[in-house]
Design a protein around this motif. Structure first.
Motif, PDB file in Angstrom:
ATOM      1  N   SER A 175       8.794 -40.717 -19.111  1.00 27.84           N
ATOM      2  CA  SER A 175       7.948 -39.816 -20.158  1.00 27.84           C
ATOM      3  C   SER A 175       6.621 -40.429 -20.387  1.00 27.84           C
ATOM      4  O   SER A 175       5.661 -39.525 -20.099  1.00 27.84           O
ATOM      5  CB  SER A 175       8.810 -39.847 -21.372  1.00 27.84           C
ATOM      6  OG  SER A 175       7.872 -39.004 -22.328  1.00 27.84           O
ATOM      7  N   ALA A 180      13.698 -41.997 -20.923  1.00 26.67           N
ATOM      8  CA  ALA A 180      13.048 -41.494 -22.163  1.00 26.67           C
ATOM      9  C   ALA A 180      11.746 -42.015 -22.329  1.00 26.67           C
ATOM     10  O   ALA A 180      11.012 -41.350 -22.911  1.00 26.67           O
ATOM     11  CB  ALA A 180      13.920 -41.458 -23.176  1.00 26.67           C
ATOM     12  N   ASN A 225      15.605 -38.872 -25.860  1.00 25.39           N
ATOM     13  CA  ASN A 225      15.713 -40.172 -26.549  1.00 25.39           C
ATOM     14  C   ASN A 225      16.581 -39.943 -27.966  1.00 25.39           C
ATOM     15  O   ASN A 225      17.400 -41.187 -28.201  1.00 25.39           O
ATOM     16  CB  ASN A 225      14.291 -40.749 -26.769  1.00 25.39           C
ATOM     17  CG  ASN A 225      14.071 -41.805 -27.535  1.00 25.39           C
ATOM     18  OD1 ASN A 225      14.965 -42.533 -27.217  1.00 25.39           O
ATOM     19  ND2 ASN A 225      13.279 -42.080 -28.660  1.00 25.39           N
ATOM     20  N   TYR A 272      11.286 -37.220 -22.901  1.00 20.42           N
ATOM     21  CA  TYR A 272      11.275 -37.833 -24.176  1.00 20.42           C
ATOM     22  C   TYR A 272      12.538 -37.193 -24.998  1.00 20.42           C
ATOM     23  O   TYR A 272      12.855 -37.870 -26.100  1.00 20.42           O
ATOM     24  CB  TYR A 272      10.037 -37.994 -24.722  1.00 20.42           C
ATOM     25  CG  TYR A 272      10.018 -38.791 -26.077  1.00 20.42           C
ATOM     26  CD1 TYR A 272       9.966 -40.072 -26.059  1.00 20.42           C
ATOM     27  CD2 TYR A 272      10.064 -38.141 -27.245  1.00 20.42           C
ATOM     28  CE1 TYR A 272      10.065 -40.825 -27.384  1.00 20.42           C
ATOM     29  CE2 TYR A 272      10.038 -38.843 -28.572  1.00 20.42           C
ATOM     30  CZ  TYR A 272      10.390 -40.018 -28.407  1.00 20.42           C
ATOM     31  OH  TYR A 272      10.231 -40.831 -29.764  1.00 20.42           O
TER      32      TYR A 272
END
Length: 345
Positions: free
Chosen positions: A227, A223, A22, A19
């Motif tokens: 995740s 992401a 991102n 993540y």
């Protein structure tokens, strides 16, 4: 059991690292993609990627773990909140800095805890209240436009709005986390992605070029898709609280990537907020990873005094702190220590 826990920890840290890319990567893509379209493409990438994984896994999936009608309210809530949250985040990133947006992501822990307390009636310890206060203070500092300004940054407020939505969404997902991970992430991806794309077309946003669509879908798979997938897998073993403690490293990795990829400057207020946020996050980790409890132990021993042999059984308890383990254990005492217990009793 130990191997399962280590695997779960790897999943949790993996979720954080997936993540973390991102925000800075989205900041770059938002130069050519509208915010709501971007949010939709990210979730569609998650749905498509994990959906393909699900096709190969479907035959091995346990039918008892598939979502049922009773899970519908949590599933619908999860999808609706996942439509709103990424749109707010993309708008926040577009109107603010990537580093601020990354660090403000830790407010999701606060939002999740408060919603769990107020709506789901979970208990919150004094240590966790302290962490919440520190993270909130850090978020307030980051929400001002600059060192000499008392005007709130619209970008930061939008990011905080996104974290609140995800805080509520975390509690919805927690209620169905024992179900099929593949199914949950696929529904999240397609449901939230399609909803965001419909919203984008209604407000007049247009699709970017095919090369940017492909980049956004790929980012979404990593992401968001991977995740969320690894986060839910970690929850099954560690539980929501411990998983969120490991996941709290994501904003700090995101900040580092923002400096590397976007060359964003460090302000004095940012550094102060960073230190406060680190302290708050450390308290969250201490609260969720260190388990305080007491064990009752029984000891039987034989000793001789004044020419007479006695056998004694002593029952007593000890307070313990364990990291990553709630398991029971034994311990030893010397005869002298046990004799003192007899004298005290």
């Amino acid at each position: 059991m130990k191997n399962n826990k280590l695997k779960a920890i790897t999943y949790a840290l993996g979720a954080a690292l997936f993540y973390a890319i991102n925000v800075p990567c989205s900041k770059l893509l938002l130069k050519n993609i509208s915010p709501t379209v971007m949010a939709g493409l990210l979730y569609l990438g998650a749905g498509i990627g994990v959906g393909i994984m699900y096709l190969f896994q479907y035959k091995n999936d346990d039918p008892t773990e598939r979502l049922e009608r009773k899970d519908l309210p949590y599933t619908v809530g999860m999808v609706l909140l996942d439509i709103i949250a990424p749109i707010l985040l993309m708008l926040g990133i577009k109107n603010g800095t990537s580093s601020n947006a990354s660090l403000l992501g830790n407010f999701e822990t606060v939002a999740t805890t408060l919603i769990a307390l107020l709506i789901f009636k979970e208990k919150v310890s004094k240590k966790l209240w302290g962490a919440i206060s520190l993270i909130t203070l850090s978020s307030i500092i980051l929400s001002f436009c600059g060192d000499d300004s008392f005007d709130f940054s619209i970008g930061s407020l939008l990011v905080l709005g996104a974290t609140c939505c995800w805080g509520m969404e975390n509690n919805c997902t927690r209620s169905i986390s024992e179900k099929s991970t593949y199914q949950i992430v696929t529904i999240k991806g397609f449901g939230s992605g399609i909803g965001s794309m419909i919203t984008a077309f209604v407000i007049g946003e247009k699709l970017p070029g095919s090369n940017y669509i492909l980049l956004a879908l790929t980012l979404g798979f990593v992401a968001y898709g991977l995740s969320i997938f690894t986060y839910i897998r970690a929850q099954k073993t560690l539980g929501a609280a411990k998983t969120s403690a490991y996941y709290a490293v994501a904003p700090f990795v995101g900040v580092f990537l923002s400096f590397i990829l976007l060359h964003e400057n460090l302000s004095v207020s940012y550094l102060i907020a960073l230190l406060i946020m680190i302290l708050g996050t450390a308290l969250v980790a201490a609260e969720t990873l260190i388990h305080n409890h007491s064990h009752e132990h029984t000891h039987t021993f034989t000793h001789t005094h004044n020419g007479i042999t006695h056998t004694h059984t002593i029952v007593h308890s000890h307070d313990h702190e364990h990291i990553l383990s709630d398991s029971k254990h034994g311990h030893k005492h010397t005869i002298e220590e046990l004799e003192k217990c007899i004298q005290v009793n």
